[in-house]
Design a protein around this motif. Structure first.
Motif, PDB file in Angstrom:
ATOM      1  N   ASP A  38     -39.450   6.954  46.983  1.00 49.90           N
ATOM      2  CA  ASP A  38     -39.124   8.137  47.395  1.00 49.90           C
ATOM      3  C   ASP A  38     -37.625   8.012  48.100  1.00 49.90           C
ATOM      4  O   ASP A  38     -36.778   8.943  48.078  1.00 49.90           O
ATOM      5  N   GLU A  39     -37.675   7.047  49.135  1.00 51.64           N
ATOM      6  CA  GLU A  39     -36.147   6.916  50.008  1.00 51.64           C
ATOM      7  C   GLU A  39     -35.132   6.729  49.009  1.00 51.64           C
ATOM      8  O   GLU A  39     -34.126   7.157  49.346  1.00 51.64           O
ATOM      9  N   ILE A  40     -35.321   5.543  47.960  1.00 48.60           N
ATOM     10  CA  ILE A  40     -34.144   5.358  47.335  1.00 48.60           C
ATOM     11  C   ILE A  40     -33.766   6.466  46.499  1.00 48.60           C
ATOM     12  O   ILE A  40     -32.625   6.917  46.259  1.00 48.60           O
ATOM     13  N   ALA A  41     -34.638   7.261  45.874  1.00 49.03           N
ATOM     14  CA  ALA A  41     -34.392   8.533  45.069  1.00 49.03           C
ATOM     15  C   ALA A  41     -33.670   9.306  45.813  1.00 49.03           C
ATOM     16  O   ALA A  41     -32.741   9.970  45.336  1.00 49.03           O
ATOM     17  N   HIS A  42     -34.360   9.595  47.211  1.00 45.84           N
ATOM     18  CA  HIS A  42     -33.240  10.564  47.878  1.00 45.84           C
ATOM     19  C   HIS A  42     -31.964  10.289  48.138  1.00 45.84           C
ATOM     20  O   HIS A  42     -30.978  11.025  48.467  1.00 45.84           O
ATOM     21  N   ALA A  43     -31.517   8.966  48.445  1.00 47.10           N
ATOM     22  CA  ALA A  43     -30.222   8.363  48.493  1.00 47.10           C
ATOM     23  C   ALA A  43     -29.452   8.051  47.543  1.00 47.10           C
ATOM     24  O   ALA A  43     -28.249   7.865  47.684  1.00 47.10           O
ATOM     25  N   THR A  44     -29.849   8.405  46.277  1.00 42.99           N
ATOM     26  CA  THR A  44     -29.120   8.078  45.229  1.00 42.99           C
ATOM     27  C   THR A  44     -29.368   9.262  43.894  1.00 42.99           C
ATOM     28  O   THR A  44     -29.975  10.301  44.231  1.00 42.99           O
TER      29      THR A  44
END
Length: 168
Positions: A38-44
């Motif tokens: 979830d964190e990676i998806a929001h940052a990319t």
């Protein structure tokens, strides 16, 4: 962001450092694969489902390579390889796979060498940096009422998850 620590005393009977105090890293929380995705998806620009799929397949393919006696290196993270625990044999010829008692993963964090100069012998001088820990700072973990540093999920009255520590 700081790495939390607790103070612990060396109480081993035969230790030359018996009675001295040390710091030990404390884990405050655990992040799941889904939370990380979830964190990676929001940052990319990659979707949550795609990130989750890549992370899941990374584990599958890492396992395949590790079981094929290959070291797996993830840039920016480090390398993983298989280690083993063995029982001794009386001779070279008597050692075989039956002497292997277990397997484990050996993780080596990525590190880079920062050159600071060259010495008189012509060798480079400098220091190693582990990118995952670059810029790390430490902060003492808060104490509980009974002078212990407890894990966040520790149950009251259960001291198996705590270490006695002297108040600051």
């Amino acid at each position: 962001m700081s790495i939390r620590y607790r103070k612990v005393q060396d109480n081993r009977e035969k230790s030359k450092n018996r009675g001295k105090w040390y710091g030990r890293a404390v884990i405050l929380d655990e992040i799941s694969t889904k939370e990380l995705a979830d964190e990676i998806a929001h940052a990319t620009t990659v979707t949550y489902a795609d990130v989750l799929a890549v992370l899941a397949e990374t584990a599958v393919f890492m396992r395949n390579h590790l079981l094929n006696s290959q070291k797996v290196t993830l840039d920016g993270i480090g390398s993983f390889r298989v280690g083993m625990t063995t029982r001794p044999a009386e001779s070279f010829d008597k050692f075989d796979s039956s002497n292997i008692s277990g397997y484990h993963i050996v993780y080596t964090p990525m590190r880079t060498f920062n050159v600071t100069g060259v010495n008189e012998a012509g060798n480079r001088t400098g220091f190693y940096v582990k990118p995952l820990l670059q810029g790390a700072t430490a902060k003492e973990a808060p104490m509980s009422r009974n002078n212990t540093c407890a894990k966040p999920d520790a149950k009251p009255g259960n001291n198996s998850d705590t270490t006695t520590a002297k108040p600051a």
